[in-house]
Scaffold this active site. Sequence first.
Site, PDB file in Angstrom:
ATOM      1  CE  LYS A  98      14.147  -7.807 -12.430  1.00  0.00           C
ATOM      2  NZ  LYS A  98      13.577  -8.703 -11.448  1.00  0.00           N
ATOM      3  CE  LYS A 121       7.313  -5.743 -16.453  1.00  0.00           C
ATOM      4  NZ  LYS A 121       7.512  -6.945 -15.780  1.00  0.00           N
ATOM      5  CE  LYS A 179       5.283  -8.381  -7.560  1.00  0.00           C
ATOM      6  NZ  LYS A 179       6.407  -9.225  -7.953  1.00  0.00           N
TER       7      LYS A 179
HETATM    8  P1  TYM Z   1       6.110 -11.291 -10.856  1.00  0.00           P
HETATM    9  O1  TYM Z   1       6.201 -11.380  -9.385  1.00  0.00           O
HETATM   10  O2  TYM Z   1       6.894 -10.216 -11.525  1.00  0.00           O
HETATM   11  O3  TYM Z   1       4.618 -11.128 -11.315  1.00  0.00           O
HETATM   12  C1  TYM Z   1       3.581 -11.949 -10.832  1.00  0.00           C
HETATM   13  C2  TYM Z   1       2.547 -12.185 -11.920  1.00  0.00           C
HETATM   14  O4  TYM Z   1       1.968 -10.963 -12.358  1.00  0.00           O
HETATM   15  C3  TYM Z   1       2.102 -10.846 -13.775  1.00  0.00           C
HETATM   16  N1  TYM Z   1       2.303  -9.426 -14.102  1.00  0.00           N
HETATM   17  C4  TYM Z   1       1.528  -8.725 -14.933  1.00  0.00           C
HETATM   18  N2  TYM Z   1       0.441  -9.055 -15.648  1.00  0.00           N
HETATM   19  C5  TYM Z   1      -0.135  -8.096 -16.402  1.00  0.00           C
HETATM   20  N3  TYM Z   1       0.323  -6.816 -16.447  1.00  0.00           N
HETATM   21  C6  TYM Z   1       1.411  -6.433 -15.743  1.00  0.00           C
HETATM   22  N4  TYM Z   1       1.842  -5.173 -15.809  1.00  0.00           N
HETATM   23  C7  TYM Z   1       2.064  -7.413 -14.939  1.00  0.00           C
HETATM   24  N5  TYM Z   1       3.150  -7.372 -14.126  1.00  0.00           N
HETATM   25  C8  TYM Z   1       3.284  -8.622 -13.632  1.00  0.00           C
HETATM   26  C9  TYM Z   1       3.323 -11.682 -14.115  1.00  0.00           C
HETATM   27  O5  TYM Z   1       3.334 -12.060 -15.465  1.00  0.00           O
HETATM   28  C10 TYM Z   1       3.155 -12.837 -13.171  1.00  0.00           C
HETATM   29  O6  TYM Z   1       2.231 -13.779 -13.677  1.00  0.00           O
HETATM   30  N6  TYM Z   1       9.253 -14.902 -12.262  1.00  0.00           N
HETATM   31  C11 TYM Z   1       7.892 -14.644 -11.826  1.00  0.00           C
HETATM   32  C12 TYM Z   1       7.515 -15.416 -10.580  1.00  0.00           C
HETATM   33  C13 TYM Z   1       7.649 -16.895 -10.664  1.00  0.00           C
HETATM   34  C14 TYM Z   1       6.759 -17.784 -11.321  1.00  0.00           C
HETATM   35  C15 TYM Z   1       7.267 -19.099 -11.074  1.00  0.00           C
HETATM   36  C16 TYM Z   1       5.608 -17.613 -12.082  1.00  0.00           C
HETATM   37  C17 TYM Z   1       8.629 -17.659 -10.085  1.00  0.00           C
HETATM   38  N7  TYM Z   1       8.384 -18.965 -10.318  1.00  0.00           N
HETATM   39  C18 TYM Z   1       6.653 -20.221 -11.598  1.00  0.00           C
HETATM   40  C19 TYM Z   1       4.992 -18.745 -12.604  1.00  0.00           C
HETATM   41  C20 TYM Z   1       5.500 -20.024 -12.365  1.00  0.00           C
HETATM   42  C21 TYM Z   1       7.770 -13.161 -11.513  1.00  0.00           C
HETATM   43  O7  TYM Z   1       8.734 -12.511 -11.217  1.00  0.00           O
HETATM   44  O8  TYM Z   1       6.487 -12.703 -11.508  1.00  0.00           O
END
Ligand code: TYM
Length: 341
Positions: free
Chosen positions: A119, A200, A203
């Site tokens: 990023k 991957k 979002k």
């Molecule tokens: P985020 O918002 O990017 O994604 C949310 C969840 O979806 C999973 N994910 C995927 N799994 C499989 N294939 C994909 N292509 C894919 N894209 C996303 C992510 O692994 C995630 O589980 N930093 C985190 C949010 C966060 C968080 C936390 C998570 C903030 N605090 C505490 C767990 C615990 C994030 O940006 O996820």
Amino acid sequence: MLKINATQKIRVFSGIQPSGKVHIGNYLGAMRRWVAEQQQKENYFCIVDMHAITVPQDPSQLKRLTRDLAAVYLAVGLDPRVCTIFVQSQVPAHAECCWILNCVTPVGWLERMTQYKVKSREGESVNAGLLVYPVLQAADILLYDADEVPVGEDQSQHVELARDIAQRFNHLYGETFKVPKLVLPAVGARIKALNDPTRKMSKSEAHLRGHAIGLVDDPDEIRYVVRRSVTDTGREITFSKQEDKAGVNNLLEIYELLTGKSQEQIEAHFAGKGYAALKEEVAEVIIAALEPVRQRYQELMDDPHELDRLLALGAERARGVADPKMAEIKRKVGFVPLSKH
Ligand code: TYM
């Protein structure tokens, strides 16, 4: 010794950023497990709006995406009676805890994070929030003494860092935090982009047509995107780790997760069929799985007051855990408590 929580259930914490269209990668990588295991566990599912402002963002969009994500949490089947669903910024302890954890986290640990490196390369100017992003994530998890953090593969490094930060704080100030366990799905931990299966599904690119399938996309859109998904020039419909077969493998994984069939059954089912047939069937399976989600989402979005009410209840429940933990953390670092006069 750390206290065992009263219910004796395994405590789960996870979250999603309200930063774009929620897609089947988010569902298959994380939310599906949250829903499947919610009755056996004690659950905290956060909408991490403070993480979403670490990159340039539009305030009115953030407001919309936050409510939208709350509706998606409920629409996929999270039950607010057994899950504490809340917005991160409505529980001030997250920011407070993050500050204290910043003060025990070496900058070198943060500079090594892959997401930060990617990023910060993309952005024109990098703000401090982007660097300490994983510390806020550690605060999210550690405030709740979570046993498990179910996420997709891209979050592994951040959860590992949360474990390191917990251990470092415990070492410096005495046993305070539970060291959480990273929980990844055996299949679906990294769903690939439909327009480029070497990357991957993400979002931040989900608004580009063809990249992702949104959890509330309509059936025609789903058919269009799956039909146009990138595969290869071969004909074999088999599970494969080969890079040039990543597109077909991705479609098969989605099919496997949504039908619950075994890989052998799936390969036998598609034997002798072409990619067009595979895509048709995958699209129909996705449409059938998402139809109830889309309906429930629309009902929820028709009643924003009810959504806000549920979020307020969630924040209150979350504060019930986070506030006393925060008091303990402050005591450990030597802050003088506010006297009751
Ligand atoms: P985020 O918002 O990017 O994604 C949310 C969840 O979806 C999973 N994910 C995927 N799994 C499989 N294939 C994909 N292509 C894919 N894209 C996303 C992510 O692994 C995630 O589980 N930093 C985190 C949010 C966060 C968080 C936390 C998570 C903030 N605090 C505490 C767990 C615990 C994030 O940006 O996820």
